[in-house]
Design an enzyme around this catalytic site. Structure first.
Site, PDB file in Angstrom:
ATOM      1  N   HIS A 177      19.409 -77.090 113.120  1.00 54.03           N
ATOM      2  CA  HIS A 177      20.517 -76.590 112.368  1.00 54.03           C
ATOM      3  C   HIS A 177      20.242 -76.196 110.715  1.00 54.03           C
ATOM      4  O   HIS A 177      20.235 -75.389 110.266  1.00 54.03           O
ATOM      5  CB  HIS A 177      21.754 -77.067 112.676  1.00 54.03           C
ATOM      6  CG  HIS A 177      23.047 -76.514 111.756  1.00 54.03           C
ATOM      7  ND1 HIS A 177      23.332 -75.274 111.945  1.00 54.03           N
ATOM      8  CD2 HIS A 177      23.701 -77.077 110.876  1.00 54.03           C
ATOM      9  CE1 HIS A 177      24.463 -74.988 111.235  1.00 54.03           C
ATOM     10  NE2 HIS A 177      24.677 -76.177 110.490  1.00 54.03           N
TER      11      HIS A 177
ATOM     12  N   ASP B  18       9.093 -49.925  92.528  1.00 55.55           N
ATOM     13  CA  ASP B  18       8.956 -50.640  93.464  1.00 55.55           C
ATOM     14  C   ASP B  18       8.857 -52.164  93.047  1.00 55.55           C
ATOM     15  O   ASP B  18       8.793 -52.389  91.846  1.00 55.55           O
ATOM     16  CB  ASP B  18       7.711 -50.623  94.419  1.00 55.55           C
ATOM     17  CG  ASP B  18       8.262 -50.855  95.795  1.00 55.55           C
ATOM     18  OD1 ASP B  18       8.223 -52.144  96.007  1.00 55.55           O
ATOM     19  OD2 ASP B  18       8.069 -50.252  96.906  1.00 55.55           O
TER      20      ASP B  18
ATOM     21  N   TRP C 120      17.286 -82.486 108.436  1.00 52.14           N
ATOM     22  CA  TRP C 120      16.576 -81.594 107.592  1.00 52.14           C
ATOM     23  C   TRP C 120      16.105 -82.418 106.322  1.00 52.14           C
ATOM     24  O   TRP C 120      15.127 -81.929 105.582  1.00 52.14           O
ATOM     25  CB  TRP C 120      17.608 -80.500 107.223  1.00 52.14           C
ATOM     26  CG  TRP C 120      18.476 -80.588 106.077  1.00 52.14           C
ATOM     27  CD1 TRP C 120      19.524 -81.108 105.724  1.00 52.14           C
ATOM     28  CD2 TRP C 120      18.171 -80.162 104.637  1.00 52.14           C
ATOM     29  NE1 TRP C 120      19.940 -81.313 104.682  1.00 52.14           N
ATOM     30  CE2 TRP C 120      19.061 -80.601 103.881  1.00 52.14           C
ATOM     31  CE3 TRP C 120      16.857 -79.361 104.016  1.00 52.14           C
ATOM     32  CZ2 TRP C 120      18.932 -80.285 102.328  1.00 52.14           C
ATOM     33  CZ3 TRP C 120      16.806 -79.018 102.685  1.00 52.14           C
ATOM     34  CH2 TRP C 120      18.022 -79.361 101.904  1.00 52.14           C
TER      35      TRP C 120
ATOM     36  N   SER D  57       5.645 -68.430 101.775  1.00 47.49           N
ATOM     37  CA  SER D  57       6.489 -67.392 101.501  1.00 47.49           C
ATOM     38  C   SER D  57       7.385 -67.247 100.413  1.00 47.49           C
ATOM     39  O   SER D  57       7.440 -66.089  99.639  1.00 47.49           O
ATOM     40  CB  SER D  57       7.130 -67.144 102.921  1.00 47.49           C
ATOM     41  OG  SER D  57       8.151 -66.065 102.727  1.00 47.49           O
ATOM     42  N   SER D  58       8.088 -68.282 100.286  1.00 48.06           N
ATOM     43  CA  SER D  58       8.898 -68.124  99.035  1.00 48.06           C
ATOM     44  C   SER D  58       8.341 -68.194  97.666  1.00 48.06           C
ATOM     45  O   SER D  58       8.825 -67.480  96.696  1.00 48.06           O
ATOM     46  CB  SER D  58       9.983 -69.464  99.164  1.00 48.06           C
ATOM     47  OG  SER D  58      10.502 -69.726 100.365  1.00 48.06           O
TER      48      SER D  58
ATOM     49  N   HIS E 124      17.430 -81.249  95.025  1.00 45.65           N
ATOM     50  CA  HIS E 124      18.434 -80.811  94.246  1.00 45.65           C
ATOM     51  C   HIS E 124      18.357 -79.273  93.654  1.00 45.65           C
ATOM     52  O   HIS E 124      19.193 -78.412  93.703  1.00 45.65           O
ATOM     53  CB  HIS E 124      19.099 -81.721  92.931  1.00 45.65           C
ATOM     54  CG  HIS E 124      20.463 -81.370  92.899  1.00 45.65           C
ATOM     55  ND1 HIS E 124      21.325 -81.634  93.869  1.00 45.65           N
ATOM     56  CD2 HIS E 124      20.936 -80.819  91.793  1.00 45.65           C
ATOM     57  CE1 HIS E 124      22.722 -81.360  93.351  1.00 45.65           C
ATOM     58  NE2 HIS E 124      22.349 -80.518  92.082  1.00 45.65           N
TER      59      HIS E 124
ATOM     60  N   GLU F 256      16.712 -77.113  94.858  1.00 45.70           N
ATOM     61  CA  GLU F 256      16.617 -76.211  95.932  1.00 45.70           C
ATOM     62  C   GLU F 256      18.250 -75.873  96.325  1.00 45.70           C
ATOM     63  O   GLU F 256      18.354 -74.400  96.392  1.00 45.70           O
ATOM     64  CB  GLU F 256      16.113 -76.785  97.214  1.00 45.70           C
ATOM     65  CG  GLU F 256      16.401 -76.393  98.586  1.00 45.70           C
ATOM     66  CD  GLU F 256      15.901 -75.127  98.914  1.00 45.70           C
ATOM     67  OE1 GLU F 256      14.608 -74.721  98.118  1.00 45.70           O
ATOM     68  OE2 GLU F 256      16.107 -74.345  99.614  1.00 45.70           O
TER      69      GLU F 256
ATOM     70  N   TYR G 104      20.451 -75.498  94.273  1.00 46.02           N
ATOM     71  CA  TYR G 104      20.833 -74.580  92.838  1.00 46.02           C
ATOM     72  C   TYR G 104      20.185 -73.159  93.375  1.00 46.02           C
ATOM     73  O   TYR G 104      20.684 -72.068  93.118  1.00 46.02           O
ATOM     74  CB  TYR G 104      20.438 -75.010  91.855  1.00 46.02           C
ATOM     75  CG  TYR G 104      21.465 -76.089  91.330  1.00 46.02           C
ATOM     76  CD1 TYR G 104      21.328 -77.264  91.360  1.00 46.02           C
ATOM     77  CD2 TYR G 104      22.631 -75.479  90.482  1.00 46.02           C
ATOM     78  CE1 TYR G 104      22.271 -78.212  90.964  1.00 46.02           C
ATOM     79  CE2 TYR G 104      23.601 -76.327  90.381  1.00 46.02           C
ATOM     80  CZ  TYR G 104      23.617 -77.691  90.418  1.00 46.02           C
ATOM     81  OH  TYR G 104      24.531 -78.691  90.127  1.00 46.02           O
TER      82      TYR G 104
ATOM     83  N   SER H  40      29.205 -61.887  90.460  1.00 44.99           N
ATOM     84  CA  SER H  40      29.566 -61.697  89.020  1.00 44.99           C
ATOM     85  C   SER H  40      29.349 -60.100  88.949  1.00 44.99           C
ATOM     86  O   SER H  40      29.520 -59.566  87.968  1.00 44.99           O
ATOM     87  CB  SER H  40      28.485 -62.184  87.827  1.00 44.99           C
ATOM     88  OG  SER H  40      28.511 -63.553  88.101  1.00 44.99           O
TER      89      SER H  40
ATOM     90  N   HIS I 208      21.451 -88.627  92.785  1.00 44.90           N
ATOM     91  CA  HIS I 208      22.655 -88.772  93.105  1.00 44.90           C
ATOM     92  C   HIS I 208      22.771 -88.800  94.570  1.00 44.90           C
ATOM     93  O   HIS I 208      23.859 -88.864  95.295  1.00 44.90           O
ATOM     94  CB  HIS I 208      23.946 -88.087  92.413  1.00 44.90           C
ATOM     95  CG  HIS I 208      23.403 -86.444  92.361  1.00 44.90           C
ATOM     96  ND1 HIS I 208      23.502 -85.466  91.664  1.00 44.90           N
ATOM     97  CD2 HIS I 208      23.437 -85.826  93.809  1.00 44.90           C
ATOM     98  CE1 HIS I 208      23.293 -84.532  92.344  1.00 44.90           C
ATOM     99  NE2 HIS I 208      23.185 -84.396  93.599  1.00 44.90           N
ATOM    100  N   HIS I 209      21.800 -88.368  95.080  1.00 49.54           N
ATOM    101  CA  HIS I 209      21.736 -88.466  96.730  1.00 49.54           C
ATOM    102  C   HIS I 209      21.432 -89.947  97.195  1.00 49.54           C
ATOM    103  O   HIS I 209      21.273 -90.093  98.473  1.00 49.54           O
ATOM    104  CB  HIS I 209      20.875 -87.510  97.251  1.00 49.54           C
ATOM    105  CG  HIS I 209      21.175 -85.858  96.933  1.00 49.54           C
ATOM    106  ND1 HIS I 209      21.747 -85.095  97.570  1.00 49.54           N
ATOM    107  CD2 HIS I 209      20.557 -85.312  95.763  1.00 49.54           C
ATOM    108  CE1 HIS I 209      21.899 -83.893  97.049  1.00 49.54           C
ATOM    109  NE2 HIS I 209      21.084 -84.033  95.996  1.00 49.54           N
TER     110      HIS I 209
ATOM    111  N   THR J 271      28.578 -75.916  85.626  1.00 50.28           N
ATOM    112  CA  THR J 271      28.952 -75.093  87.084  1.00 50.28           C
ATOM    113  C   THR J 271      30.036 -74.563  87.119  1.00 50.28           C
ATOM    114  O   THR J 271      30.294 -73.645  87.551  1.00 50.28           O
ATOM    115  CB  THR J 271      28.074 -76.133  88.027  1.00 50.28           C
ATOM    116  OG1 THR J 271      27.111 -76.810  87.625  1.00 50.28           O
ATOM    117  CG2 THR J 271      27.889 -75.316  89.338  1.00 50.28           C
TER     118      THR J 271
ATOM    119  N   LYS K  10      31.981 -71.885  85.207  1.00 48.26           N
ATOM    120  CA  LYS K  10      31.653 -70.235  85.589  1.00 48.26           C
ATOM    121  C   LYS K  10      32.659 -69.646  86.210  1.00 48.26           C
ATOM    122  O   LYS K  10      32.860 -68.525  86.259  1.00 48.26           O
ATOM    123  CB  LYS K  10      30.210 -70.055  86.274  1.00 48.26           C
ATOM    124  CG  LYS K  10      28.987 -70.611  85.525  1.00 48.26           C
ATOM    125  CD  LYS K  10      28.991 -69.951  84.134  1.00 48.26           C
ATOM    126  CE  LYS K  10      29.053 -71.004  83.044  1.00 48.26           C
ATOM    127  NZ  LYS K  10      29.726 -70.300  81.769  1.00 48.26           N
TER     128      LYS K  10
ATOM    129  N   ARG L 132      27.589 -89.774 109.304  1.00 52.88           N
ATOM    130  CA  ARG L 132      26.838 -88.477 109.423  1.00 52.88           C
ATOM    131  C   ARG L 132      26.175 -88.632 110.643  1.00 52.88           C
ATOM    132  O   ARG L 132      25.457 -89.630 110.688  1.00 52.88           O
ATOM    133  CB  ARG L 132      25.882 -87.847 108.237  1.00 52.88           C
ATOM    134  CG  ARG L 132      26.430 -86.932 107.386  1.00 52.88           C
ATOM    135  CD  ARG L 132      25.622 -86.745 106.138  1.00 52.88           C
ATOM    136  NE  ARG L 132      24.717 -85.595 106.389  1.00 52.88           N
ATOM    137  CZ  ARG L 132      24.017 -85.371 105.591  1.00 52.88           C
ATOM    138  NH1 ARG L 132      23.843 -85.933 104.305  1.00 52.88           N
ATOM    139  NH2 ARG L 132      23.238 -84.257 105.700  1.00 52.88           N
TER     140      ARG L 132
END
Lengths: 550, 57, 371, 187
Positions: free
Chosen positions: A97, A126, A162, A190-191, A274, A276, A278, A289, A323-324, A349, A352, A471
Site C-alpha cells: 500500500h 513540447d 515501505w 523513470s523519476s 524527507h 521525498e 517534500y 496557488s 526526526h524520523h 512551510t 505558505k 503502527r
C-alpha cells in the site's frame, strides 16, 4: 500564478483544428495528426499531452490498486482478532500500500500534470526531450508489474514496510526482495529521467519574453521538485544497491555481524526520505496557488514570498531527516539539532498557508469543484501540519513515534494534501484537456463523500495513536476497537467514493458542457490562451509573452 | 554580493518584496544564488550544531 | 444562512471533539513518572497552541469565504503584496517555536541522564518475545505473550488484557532508578510502555540505554513499536511495579529458584517430570511459531510433529535449540533458557504429537554441552 | 551544444555526484561515529595507552555483558562481570570463548558501549574483538581485554556497559544459506 496577462488572441483559429471528435480513451482530438493510430499511437507517442494522459491514467489505476490494499488492511483492522488475513500477508499489504501509493500514484500523478501543463504554461511546443519522455513513462508499468508480481512469489512480497528498514529487509527478508529492489531501481530511473526532462524544458524552452520571474507558481514548484528529485533519487538507488549487495554478495553494510550498522541504513534512507515527502507536496502547493487565485478572482498574495520560501524549503529539507529516528538511540546533541532544524522548516512551510488565506481575503469567491478541493486542501493540510509541529517536539515524539498518531499525521498531509491537489488539478484542467466542463453535481458528490471519508478514516487515528496503538500491527487490544472501526468505515466510504471520480472523468471525456479557451473566469496563465480542447500541437510558433508592469 | 546575501536570508525567512524579486531576477546570476544558498545552509547547520552542543551541557 | 449553520455546527463539533479528546483512553496517558508528566505537559501545550492558531487561521479563512462570496456580489480588491503582514505572521510562529524549544530541551536533557541507577536491566528483543536480565543478579527470563491462540482466532471470548498479557512480567521496584540496556538478537525492535514514557529501539549488535523511576505500584502494559516481522503485533511488554521491599523479596526468591534449578541439573529427571515442564516451556515460548500441535508453518517454521528426519537426528535437534539458526527467526536459546528448560522442551518435542521416540534428554547432558 | 544539452549534461553530472555521495555516506558515517561517538561504535584497532596520571578521585563501574548471536555453537563468558576503575588506569579483564559445537568454525565478538558518548574515551589496548577467532570443536580459549578510560571522561558518566555479541563469520552470502537446518524441515 504569474502576473496578470493581457487578453491574447487565441493562436489557432478553431477552423484550423480539423475534426473535433474526441479521441478514444485519450481525450486529445485528432486534428491533422497522421501518425500510427490505436495502441501503437500510445506506445510510440512523443507528445507531452498524450504522455501526460498516460501518466494520469497510470496514476489513477495505481491509486485504485493501492486503495484496494488499504481496504484489505482496514477490513482486517475492523475488529480485534484475526478474521481475514494472516500477519505475514497483512505486512505485505501495508508495505505494498505504501510503495504503490508513494511511487505509483502520487509521484506519477504529479509528473503527468507536469507533462501536460508545463509546456503549455511556459509556451513551449513540447518537452525538451520527447523520446526520453516516452521512455520514462513506459518504465513505470514495467517497474510496477514487477513489484506487484512479487506478491505471487514463494515467500510472499515485501513485508518490511515501505521504509524497508534493515536487517528485516536484508537478512530476514523473503526471497522476492531482489525483485523489489529491481522494480524500485526502474521506478527511480523513470523519476530521474522525468526530472531531467522537466528541468531542461523549464530552463531552456520558455517563450521569448517570459523570464524566470514570470513563470506560474506550478512551474516554479515543479522546477524545485525536479532539483530535489535529481539530488535524492540517486541516494535511494544507492541504499537499495547496498541492500542488494548485503543480500546477494555477502557484504555487510547493515549487518552488525560483519561490521555494518542498521542505524546507518535509517540515516541514508531518511536522507532520501524527507526530501521525498517534500517532492510529494511542493507540486501540490503549485496547484493550489494556481486554483485559489482563479476562483477568488484575485492575484496570489505574496508571489515573491512563495517562490523564495519554496526554494528555502528545498534546501532545509536536507537537514531534518533524523526526526524520523528520535527513538533509535541518537546522542543528545543530534536529537537537539534535528529538533531545532525540524522546528525551523515548519515555519516557511506553515506560513505558505497564510498566503492562500490572504488571497481569499477580500476576493470574489465562487465554489466550483476545483476550488472546493483546493479549500479542503488548505484546511486539512494545515491540520496535518499542526500534528507535524507536535511531532517535531523530540521528547513528545518518544510517545508519538511509530504509533497511529504518526499514521494520522502523514495521511492528513498526503491524502487531503497531495491526492486532493491532484484531483483539484484534474477538475481545474479537464476543460482544457477535453473541451468539456466536468459535471458539477457529480464533482460535488465526489467532493463531500471524499472529505467526510478522509476525516472519518484518519481523525480517529490521532486518538488510537495517542492511546498507545503501535503502527503496522494486524491486531490490537480492546481499548482501540472503536477508533479502528470508525477508521475502517471511513476507509470504505472514501474508497468507494473515488468511483464517482472515475465516472466524472469518463462523462467529461465523452461529453458535457462545452468549455471555451478560457474555461474559468479568473484564470490568467498561458495555457488558457490555447483553445479547449488543447490541440495536439500547441505553440509551434512560440507566443510573444509580454509581462505586465506592477 | 551583499544583495544576494540579503535575498538568500529573506528566502530562509520566507518573505520577500515583489520589486526586490524583480531586481534579483534581472541582475542576479542563478549560480551565485545557489552557491550563497548552500553556504548559508552550511552556516545554519554549524550554528544550530553549536546551539545544540551548548544546550546539551 | 445555510453556511452560518454549517460554521456553528463545525465549531460545536470541534469543541465536543477536543473536550472528549481529553477524556481518558483518547489522549496520551499522564503516566506514573516525572518524565511522562513532563512529556504530557509538552504535548498538551503544543496541542493548545495549535488549536488557538487553528481557530484564528480557519476563522479568518471561513469568514472571508463567507463574507466575500461572489454570489453576494463581492468585488475583489487588488492588493497582493504586504511584506509587513508577512513578516509578522512569520515571526509569530518562530517565537512560539523558540518558546517551545526551551522546555523541550530541558525535558530531553532530563530523559538522557541515565546515571547512578540502583538497578540495571538488560532488555533483549527477539523475534517475537522479550528477554529480561537483571544484571549482576543471575536472574533472567523470557516474557512471552500469554493470550491464547483461540482468542485471537475468534474461537474464544477475548480476555480483558487481550494481546497485552505475558506469562512472566518484568518486575521493577517503585521509587528506584532503573537503567535499561536494550539490544536485539535479530531485527530492530522497540520497547515501549506508554505509562512510563519509555520508548527505545533495540538494535542488533548495538546497545541503547534508557531509564525510569516509577512512582506508583501497578501493572503497566506496552507493545513492540518497530515492525519486526510476522508477530510484531504479538510481543507485548508488561511491567509489574511493586514497592521496593516486595521487589527485594521477589528478587531473592527468583535467585534461589535459579540456584535450585542449577543444582537440579545433575540429578536424574523422570520422563513425566520433563514432559510436564517441557510442555509448559513449549507452549509459552515455541508455540507462537511451531504451533501448539507442532505442525509449524513450513517453509518458514519447520514442522516438529510427524517429522521422521528430525526424530532420527537427536543431537542436531538439541544443537539447533541451543545455538539457533543465523538469518532465521530461531534464536540461540542457550542465552535465554536454562539447561533444565532446554532438556525438558526437547524431550517434550521428541515425545509429543505422536513422536514416540522415547528419548529422554537429561539437563546434565545439556549442561555438559554448554561447559 | 544547445541550451538543452548544456542543462542536461549539468544535471547528469549532479546525478552521478549524488550517487557517489550515497556510497560515500558509508565511510563518512564511520568517521562521524568516531568523532561524536554516536551509536557506541568503538575503535576496532589497538590503540596506544595515554600515559597520564590516574584520577583517584573518581570510580567508574564498568559492566560486561556477553550475548550469543544465533547460528554459532560458541559461548563467550566474562570471568568478572563488573569492575570498578579509576579514569586513566589500564585494566585487564578475562573473557573465555568455548566452542561446544561438533565442528571447528570462525566467530567474531562485536562490541558496543553504552552510554554511546563513553566510546570516545574508551581506549582498547588489546581486545579479542579486533579480529575473527578460530576455535576447533570443543576448544576453550581465554582472551584478555586491556582497556583504559581516559581522564577526560565527562564526570556525569559513572557507569559504562560494554556488550559483546558473538556472531558467526562465514563468507556464504545470506541468500544461499538454508533458512532452516532442522532435519526434515524444507529448506
Amino acid at each position: 500564478m504569474a502576473p496578470k496577462l493581457p487578453p491574447q488572441q487565441p493562436l489557432q483559429t478553431p477552423a484550423e483544428q480539423g475534426n473535433d471528435g474526441a479521441a478514444t480513451a485519450g481525450h486529445v482530438n485528432e486534428g491533422y495528426h497522421h501518425g500510427p493510430s490505436g495502441l501503437m499511437r500510445w506506445l510510440l507517442t512523443t507528445n507531452h499531452k498524450e504522455i501526460g494522459t498516460l501518466y494520469l491514467i497510470f496514476s489513477l489505476s495505481m491509486f485504485f490498486i493501492g486503495g484496494i490494499f488499504a481496504l484489505v488492511v482496514r477490513a482486517e483492522l475492523f475488529q480485534p482478532g484475526l478474521q481475514l488475513v494472516q500477519p505475514e500477508f497483512f505486512n505485505q499489504m501495508t508495505t505494498m500500500h505504501g510503495l504503490i501509493m508513494v511511487f505509483g500514484a502520487v509521484m506519477p500523478g504529479f509528473v503527468g500534470l507536469a507533462n501536460w501543463m508545463i509546456p503549455l504554461q511556459v509556451g513551449a511546443p513540447d518537452m525538451a526531450l520527447p523520446r526520453l519522455n516516452n521512455f520514462s513513462f513506459w518504465l513505470l508499468p514495467v517497474a510496477f508489474t514487477l513489484l506487484l508480481s512479487t506478491l505471487l512469489m514463494p515467500g510472499g512480497g515485501p513485508n518490511f514496510g515501505w521504509t524497508f528498514y534493515a536487517p528485516l529487509s536484508t537478512t530476514y527478508a523473503p526471497p522476492s526482495t531482489t525483485f523489489f529492489i529491481l522494480s524500485l531501481h526502474i521506478a527511480g530511473i523513470s523519476s530521474i529521467l522525468g526530472a531531467i526532462n522537466i528541468i531542461a524544458t523549464i530552463l531552456n524552452m520558455r517563450a521569448p519574453g517570459m523570464r524566470m520571474m514570470d513563470m506560474p507558481l506550478f512551474v516554479w514548484t515543479w522546477l524545485i521538485t525536479a532539483f530535489l528529485l535529481i539530488a535524492v533519487m540517486p541516494v535511494l538507488a544507492g541504499v537499495i544497491t547496498m541492500m542488494l549487495m548485503d543480500i546477494n554478495f555477502g557484504t555487510s553494510f547493515f549487518n552488525a555481524a560483519g561490521g555494518g550498522d542498521p542505524v546507518m541504513f535509517q540515516h541514508i534512507f531518511w536522507f532520501f526520505g524527507h526530501p521525498e515527502v517534500y517532492i510529494m507536496i511542493l507540486p501540490a502547493f503549485g496547484i493550489v496557488s494556481a486554483i485559489i487565485p482563479t476562483f477568488a478572482r484575485k492575484r496570489l498574495f505574496g508571489y515573491a514570498s512563495m517562490v523564495y520560501a519554496t526554494s528555502s524549503i528545498a534546501i532545509l529539507s536536507f537537514l531534518v531527516w533524523a526526526h524520523h529516528m528520535f527513538a533509535v538511540g541518537l546522542p543528545l546533541v543530534a536529537e537537539l539539532f534535528f529538533m531545532y532544524t525540524t522546528m525551523l522548516i515548519a515555519v516557511p512551510t506553515g506560513v505558505k498557508v497564510f498566503n492562500w488565506i490572504a488571497t481569499l481575503f477580500q476576493g470574489s469567491i465562487s465554489f466550483e469543484t476545483p476550488m472546493l478541493f483546493a479549500l479542503a486542501f488548505v484546511v486539512l493540510f494545515t491540520i496535518g501540519g499542526f500534528s507535524g509541529l507536535m511531532l517535531a517536539i523530540a521528547p513528545a515524539d518518544f510517545q508519538y513515534h511509530d504509533t497511529y498518531f504518526v499514521v494520522a499525521h502523514f495521511h492528513y498531509v498526503l491524502v487531503p494534501g497531495a491526492v486532493f491537489a491532484i484531483m483539484a488539478a484534474v477538475y481545474y484542467w479537464l476543460p482544457k484537456w477535453t473541451g468539456h466542463y466536468p459535471n458539477e453535481r457529480l464533482g460535488r458528490w465526489h467532493f463531500w463523500t471524499s472529505v467526510i471519508g478522509v476525516n472519518l478514516t484518519f481523525f480517529p487515528m490521532h486518538f488510537s495513536g495517542l492511546a498507545g496503538m503501535p503502527r503496522r500491527i494486524p491486531d490490537y487490544a480492546l481499548q482501540f476497537a472503536d477508533f479502528n472501526m470508525a477508521s475502517s468505515i471511513g476507509a470504505l466510504l472514501f474508497g468507494t467514493s473515488q468511483l464517482l471520480f472515475v465516472l466524472m472523468i469518463i462523462k467529461c471525456v465523452r461529453g458535457g458542457e462545452k468549455a471555451p479557451a478560457k474555461a474559468w473566469e479568473g484564470a490568467e496563465d498561458l495555457e488558457w490562451t490555447v483553445p479547449s480542447p488543447a490541440p495536439l500541437h500547441t505553440f509551434d510558433t512560440p507566443p510573444q509573452f509580454h509581462h505586465r508592469e506592477g | 554580493m551583499w544583495q544576494v546575501l540579503k535575498s538568500v536570508l529573506a528566502a530562509f525567512f520566507g518573505v520577500q518584496k515583489d520589486q526586490q524579486r524583480k531586481k534579483d531576477f534581472e541582475e542576479g546570476r542563478p549560480t551565485a544564488f545557489i552557491i550563497v544558498g548552500l553556504l548559508m545552509a552550511l552556516v545554519l547547520v554549524v550554528g544550530i550544531f553549536l546551539l545544540a552542543t551548548t544546550a546539551a551541557e | 444562512m445555510r453556511n452560518l449553520a454549517g460554521v456553528v455546527a463545525a465549531i460545536g463539533g470541534s469543541v465536543w471533539l477536543t473536550r472528549s479528546a481529553l477524556a481518558d483512553g483518547w489522549n496520551m496517558p499522564l503516566g506514573v513518572t516525572d518524565v511522562s508528566r513532563d512529556i504530557h505537559g509538552l504535548h498538551m501545550t503544543i496541542f493548545w497552541i495549535c488549536v488557538v492558531i487553528g481557530i484564528v487561521v480557519f476563522g479568518v479563512m471561513f469568514y472571508s469565504l463567507f463574507r466575500y462570496r461572489r454570489s453576494k456580489g463581492a468585488k475583489s480588491a487588488h492588493f497582493h503584496e504586504n511584506t509587513t503582514v508577512e513578516v509578522v505572521w512569520t515571526a509569530i510562529p518562530l517565537l512560539i517555536l523558540v518558546g517551545m524549544a526551551l522546555p523541550a530541551t530541558a525535558t530531553l536533557k532530563e530523559m538522557y541522564d541515565a546515571e547512578d541507577a540502583d538497578l540495571d536491566v538488560m532488555v533483549t528483543g527477539q523475534q517475537w518475545r522479550w528477554h529480561y536480565e537483571y544484571l549482576g543478579e543471575d536472574v533472567s527470563f523470557i516474557s512471552n505473550m500469554s493470550t491464547p491462540r483461540d482468542q485471537i482466532d475468534g474461537a474464544a471470548a477475548k480476555g480483558e488484557n487481550y494481546l497485552l498479557e505475558v506469562d512472566q512480567p518484568l518486575v521493577l521496584p517503585v521509587d528506584r532508578k532503573v537503567r535499561f540496556l536494550l539490544t536485539s538478537d535479530d531485527v530492530v525492535h522497540s520497547w515501549w510502555v506508554p505509562d512510563l514514557a519509555v520508548k527505545q529501539d533495540a538494535i542488533p549488535g548495538f546497545v541503547n540505554e534508557n531509564w525510569v523511576r516509577i512512582e506508583e505500584p501497578g501493572t503497566y502494559r506496552g507493545q513492540c513499536t518497530e515492525l519486526c516481522g510476522r508477530n510484531h503485533g504479538f510481543m507485548p511488554v508488561v511491567v509489574e511495579a511493586v514497592p521496593p521491599e516486595e521487589f527485594d523479596t521477589w528478587l531473592a526468591e527468583r535467585k534461589q529458584a535459579a540456584a535450585r534449578e542449577a543444582s537440579g541439573v545433575d540429578r536424574e529427571w523422570g520422563m513425566d517430570e520433563l514432559m510436564t515442564r517441557g510442555q509448559k516451556v513449549y507452549e509459552s515460548v515455541c508455540a507462537s511459531c511451531h504451533q501448539v500441535d507442532g505442525s509449524g508453518n513450513p517453509p518458514v517454521f519447520p514442522a516438529l510433529a510427524n517429522n521422521p528426519a528430525l526424530m532420527e537426528e537427536r543431537d542436531r535437534h538439541i544443537a539447533t535449540v541451543i545455538n539457533g539458526v543465523s538469518g532465521a527467526p530461531m534464536p540461540a536459546f542457550s542465552s535465554t533458557l536454562s539447561p533444565v528448560e532446554i532438556a525438558a522442551v526437547v524431550t517434550y518435542e521428541r515425545n509429543a504429537w505422536g513422536n514416540e521416540t522415547g528419548d529422554i534428554v537429561q539437563p546434565s547432558e545439556i549442561q555438559s554441552q554448554l561447559e | 551544444m544547445t541550451g538543452v544539452q548544456r542543462t542536461v549534461t549539468r544535471t547528469v553530472v549532479v546525478l552521478l555526484a549524488m550517487f557517489v555521495f550515497a556510497f560515500a555516506l558509508v565511510p563518512l558515517y564511520d568517521v562521524f561515529c568516531r568523532i561524536t561517538g554516536i551509536n557506541g561504535k568503538v575503535e576496532n584497532t589497538a590503540q596506544a595507552m595515554v600515559r597520564d596520571s590516574i584520577d583517584e578521585s573518581r570510580v567508574i563501574t564498568v559492566q560486561f555483558v556477553t550475548r550469543a548471536g544465533a547460528g554459532l555453537p560458541w559461548k563467550l563468558e566474562v570471568l568478572n562481570r563488573q569492575v570498578r576503575v579509576h579514569p586513566g588506569a589500564a585494566t585487564e579483564v578475562h573473557f573465555a570463548f568455548t566452542n561446544h559445537g561438533s565442528t571447528a568454525g570462525w566467530g567474531r565478538a562485536v562490541p558496543s558501549v553504552s552510554p554511546s558518548e563513553a566510546s570516545l574515551y574508551m581506549r582498547k589496548i588489546t581486545c579479542f574483538c579486533f579480529q575473527e577467532q578460530r576455535l576447533a570443536a570443543g576448544e576453550r580459549l581465554e582472551a584478555p581485554l586491556v582497556f583504559q578510560l581516559t581522564r577526560d571522561l565527562p564526570d556525569d558518566i559513572k557507569t559504562v556497559t560494554l556488550v559483546y555479541t558473538l556472531y558467526p563469520v562465514d563468507d556464504k552470502p545470506l541468500a544461499t544459506k538454508a533458512t532452516s537446518v532442522v532435519p526434515g524441515g524444507e529448506t
